[in-house]
Design a protein around this motif. Structure first.
Motif, PDB file in Angstrom:
ATOM      1  N   GLU A  14       0.828  -1.207   0.000  1.00 43.58           N
ATOM      2  CA  GLU A  14       0.000   0.000   0.000  1.00 43.58           C
ATOM      3  C   GLU A  14       0.866   1.264   0.000  1.00 43.58           C
ATOM      4  O   GLU A  14       0.545   2.238  -0.682  1.00 43.58           O
ATOM      5  CB  GLU A  14      -0.954   0.021   1.201  1.00 43.58           C
ATOM      6  CG  GLU A  14      -2.094  -0.950   1.076  1.00 43.58           C
ATOM      7  CD  GLU A  14      -3.009  -0.687  -0.114  1.00 43.58           C
ATOM      8  OE1 GLU A  14      -3.239   0.484  -0.486  1.00 43.58           O
ATOM      9  OE2 GLU A  14      -3.494  -1.669  -0.695  1.00 43.58           O
ATOM     10  N   LEU A  15       1.962   1.253   0.755  1.00 46.96           N
ATOM     11  CA  LEU A  15       2.851   2.419   0.779  1.00 46.96           C
ATOM     12  C   LEU A  15       3.447   2.690  -0.603  1.00 46.96           C
ATOM     13  O   LEU A  15       3.737   3.831  -0.945  1.00 46.96           O
ATOM     14  CB  LEU A  15       3.963   2.224   1.817  1.00 46.96           C
ATOM     15  CG  LEU A  15       3.505   2.234   3.276  1.00 46.96           C
ATOM     16  CD1 LEU A  15       4.648   1.845   4.189  1.00 46.96           C
ATOM     17  CD2 LEU A  15       2.930   3.588   3.664  1.00 46.96           C
ATOM     18  N   ARG A  16       3.597   1.637  -1.393  1.00 48.99           N
ATOM     19  CA  ARG A  16       4.118   1.798  -2.747  1.00 48.99           C
ATOM     20  C   ARG A  16       3.100   2.435  -3.696  1.00 48.99           C
ATOM     21  O   ARG A  16       3.419   2.703  -4.845  1.00 48.99           O
ATOM     22  CB  ARG A  16       4.582   0.447  -3.296  1.00 48.99           C
ATOM     23  CG  ARG A  16       5.884  -0.013  -2.682  1.00 48.99           C
ATOM     24  CD  ARG A  16       6.403  -1.277  -3.340  1.00 48.99           C
ATOM     25  NE  ARG A  16       7.754  -1.547  -2.926  1.00 48.99           N
ATOM     26  CZ  ARG A  16       8.163  -2.709  -2.430  1.00 48.99           C
ATOM     27  NH1 ARG A  16       7.316  -3.727  -2.305  1.00 48.99           N
ATOM     28  NH2 ARG A  16       9.418  -2.879  -2.072  1.00 48.99           N
ATOM     29  N   THR A  17       1.877   2.678  -3.214  1.00 47.13           N
ATOM     30  CA  THR A  17       0.866   3.356  -4.030  1.00 47.13           C
ATOM     31  C   THR A  17       0.703   4.822  -3.626  1.00 47.13           C
ATOM     32  O   THR A  17      -0.148   5.520  -4.152  1.00 47.13           O
ATOM     33  CB  THR A  17      -0.510   2.649  -3.939  1.00 47.13           C
ATOM     34  OG1 THR A  17      -1.058   2.848  -2.626  1.00 47.13           O
ATOM     35  CG2 THR A  17      -0.403   1.168  -4.257  1.00 47.13           C
ATOM     36  N   VAL A  18       1.526   5.280  -2.672  1.00 46.44           N
ATOM     37  CA  VAL A  18       1.463   6.660  -2.197  1.00 46.44           C
ATOM     38  C   VAL A  18       2.642   7.431  -2.789  1.00 46.44           C
ATOM     39  O   VAL A  18       3.790   7.017  -2.642  1.00 46.44           O
ATOM     40  CB  VAL A  18       1.499   6.723  -0.650  1.00 46.44           C
ATOM     41  CG1 VAL A  18       1.478   8.169  -0.169  1.00 46.44           C
ATOM     42  CG2 VAL A  18       0.348   5.924  -0.053  1.00 46.44           C
ATOM     43  N   PHE A  19       2.322   8.550  -3.434  1.00 47.65           N
ATOM     44  CA  PHE A  19       3.351   9.331  -4.113  1.00 47.65           C
ATOM     45  C   PHE A  19       3.378  10.764  -3.594  1.00 47.65           C
ATOM     46  O   PHE A  19       2.347  11.330  -3.265  1.00 47.65           O
ATOM     47  CB  PHE A  19       3.079   9.373  -5.623  1.00 47.65           C
ATOM     48  CG  PHE A  19       3.279   8.054  -6.304  1.00 47.65           C
ATOM     49  CD1 PHE A  19       4.455   7.781  -6.975  1.00 47.65           C
ATOM     50  CD2 PHE A  19       2.300   7.083  -6.269  1.00 47.65           C
ATOM     51  CE1 PHE A  19       4.648   6.556  -7.595  1.00 47.65           C
ATOM     52  CE2 PHE A  19       2.484   5.856  -6.888  1.00 47.65           C
ATOM     53  CZ  PHE A  19       3.658   5.596  -7.549  1.00 47.65           C
ATOM     54  N   ASP A  20       4.569  11.329  -3.543  1.00 46.35           N
ATOM     55  CA  ASP A  20       4.732  12.759  -3.351  1.00 46.35           C
ATOM     56  C   ASP A  20       4.401  13.348  -4.716  1.00 46.35           C
ATOM     57  O   ASP A  20       5.008  12.963  -5.713  1.00 46.35           O
ATOM     58  CB  ASP A  20       6.187  13.058  -2.958  1.00 46.35           C
ATOM     59  CG  ASP A  20       6.453  14.531  -2.736  1.00 46.35           C
ATOM     60  OD1 ASP A  20       5.903  15.355  -3.495  1.00 46.35           O
ATOM     61  OD2 ASP A  20       7.220  14.862  -1.826  1.00 46.35           O
ATOM     62  N   PRO A  21       3.440  14.266  -4.812  1.00 48.08           N
ATOM     63  CA  PRO A  21       3.028  14.780  -6.123  1.00 48.08           C
ATOM     64  C   PRO A  21       4.155  15.417  -6.948  1.00 48.08           C
ATOM     65  O   PRO A  21       4.062  15.490  -8.157  1.00 48.08           O
ATOM     66  CB  PRO A  21       1.974  15.836  -5.784  1.00 48.08           C
ATOM     67  CG  PRO A  21       1.552  15.562  -4.395  1.00 48.08           C
ATOM     68  CD  PRO A  21       2.677  14.851  -3.720  1.00 48.08           C
ATOM     69  N   GLU A  22       5.216  15.843  -6.276  1.00 44.11           N
ATOM     70  CA  GLU A  22       6.310  16.496  -6.989  1.00 44.11           C
ATOM     71  C   GLU A  22       7.358  15.519  -7.508  1.00 44.11           C
ATOM     72  O   GLU A  22       8.214  15.894  -8.292  1.00 44.11           O
ATOM     73  CB  GLU A  22       6.972  17.535  -6.073  1.00 44.11           C
ATOM     74  CG  GLU A  22       6.016  18.632  -5.654  1.00 44.11           C
ATOM     75  CD  GLU A  22       6.625  19.583  -4.655  1.00 44.11           C
ATOM     76  OE1 GLU A  22       7.719  19.295  -4.126  1.00 44.11           O
ATOM     77  OE2 GLU A  22       6.000  20.622  -4.401  1.00 44.11           O
ATOM     78  N   ILE A  23       7.304  14.266  -7.051  1.00 43.95           N
ATOM     79  CA  ILE A  23       8.318  13.286  -7.435  1.00 43.95           C
ATOM     80  C   ILE A  23       7.602  12.025  -7.919  1.00 43.95           C
ATOM     81  O   ILE A  23       6.787  11.477  -7.194  1.00 43.95           O
ATOM     82  CB  ILE A  23       9.232  12.930  -6.240  1.00 43.95           C
ATOM     83  CG1 ILE A  23       9.865  14.205  -5.671  1.00 43.95           C
ATOM     84  CG2 ILE A  23      10.312  11.944  -6.663  1.00 43.95           C
ATOM     85  CD1 ILE A  23      10.625  13.995  -4.380  1.00 43.95           C
ATOM     86  N   PRO A  24       7.907  11.544  -9.126  1.00 44.11           N
ATOM     87  CA  PRO A  24       7.171  10.401  -9.679  1.00 44.11           C
ATOM     88  C   PRO A  24       7.630   9.036  -9.158  1.00 44.11           C
ATOM     89  O   PRO A  24       7.720   8.072  -9.900  1.00 44.11           O
ATOM     90  CB  PRO A  24       7.439  10.537 -11.181  1.00 44.11           C
ATOM     91  CG  PRO A  24       8.801  11.142 -11.254  1.00 44.11           C
ATOM     92  CD  PRO A  24       8.868  12.096 -10.077  1.00 44.11           C
ATOM     93  N   VAL A  25       7.940   8.958  -7.872  1.00 42.42           N
ATOM     94  CA  VAL A  25       8.370   7.705  -7.247  1.00 42.42           C
ATOM     95  C   VAL A  25       7.606   7.589  -5.927  1.00 42.42           C
ATOM     96  O   VAL A  25       7.382   8.582  -5.239  1.00 42.42           O
ATOM     97  CB  VAL A  25       9.896   7.697  -6.992  1.00 42.42           C
ATOM     98  CG1 VAL A  25      10.323   6.450  -6.251  1.00 42.42           C
ATOM     99  CG2 VAL A  25      10.666   7.826  -8.297  1.00 42.42           C
ATOM    100  N   ASN A  26       7.216   6.362  -5.570  1.00 43.23           N
ATOM    101  CA  ASN A  26       6.432   6.189  -4.342  1.00 43.23           C
ATOM    102  C   ASN A  26       7.273   6.442  -3.087  1.00 43.23           C
ATOM    103  O   ASN A  26       8.505   6.371  -3.118  1.00 43.23           O
ATOM    104  CB  ASN A  26       5.767   4.808  -4.314  1.00 43.23           C
ATOM    105  CG  ASN A  26       6.758   3.682  -4.156  1.00 43.23           C
ATOM    106  OD1 ASN A  26       7.341   3.499  -3.093  1.00 43.23           O
ATOM    107  ND2 ASN A  26       6.950   2.913  -5.213  1.00 43.23           N
ATOM    108  N   ILE A  27       6.583   6.719  -1.993  1.00 45.01           N
ATOM    109  CA  ILE A  27       7.274   7.108  -0.756  1.00 45.01           C
ATOM    110  C   ILE A  27       8.131   5.992  -0.185  1.00 45.01           C
ATOM    111  O   ILE A  27       9.138   6.265   0.471  1.00 45.01           O
ATOM    112  CB  ILE A  27       6.290   7.624   0.313  1.00 45.01           C
ATOM    113  CG1 ILE A  27       5.313   6.534   0.743  1.00 45.01           C
ATOM    114  CG2 ILE A  27       5.562   8.871  -0.160  1.00 45.01           C
ATOM    115  CD1 ILE A  27       4.517   6.845   1.988  1.00 45.01           C
TER     116      ILE A  27
END
Length: 104
Positions: A14-27
């Motif tokens: 699930e954490l791999r589906t959360v993104f910082d909108p400014e960076i195209p990589v998950n948290i």
């Protein structure tokens, strides 16, 4: 009794589906998640950081994490705590994230 290893893998997914909108990589691949603690009663405590202390979307990221994690079967409560010690830097990213962002 909760299978903590299985639950931790589901949380990471699930954490791999959360993104910082400014960076195209998950948290998770960015290395922003420092610790995931799971108690036998389903209480989940996530300790994480942000790429910058003044991140304007911090509240949205934390709410997104909470909403996604609390939907996992077996999770009774989610607490996401921010820390800036140690401060995040790009060396904390996974190899995959570094490749994606052109750091390798």
């Amino acid at each position: 009794m909760i299978d903590q290893d299985k639950l931790k893998q589901q949380i990471i997914e699930e954490l791999r589906t959360v993104f910082d909108p400014e960076i195209p990589v998950n948290i998770y691949e960015l290395g922003l998640v420092y610790e995931i603690k799971i108690r036998d009663d389903g209480y989940v405590n996530i300790i994480m950081t942000l790429t910058a202390p003044g991140c304007p979307v911090a509240g949205e990221i934390l709410a997104d994490i909470e909403n996604k994690i609390k939907k996992i079967e077996g999770v009774t409560l989610v607490l996401v705590m921010l820390t800036f010690d140690p401060p995040w830097d790009k060396e904390m990213m996974s190899e995959e994230a570094k490749l994606e962002l052109g750091f390798l």
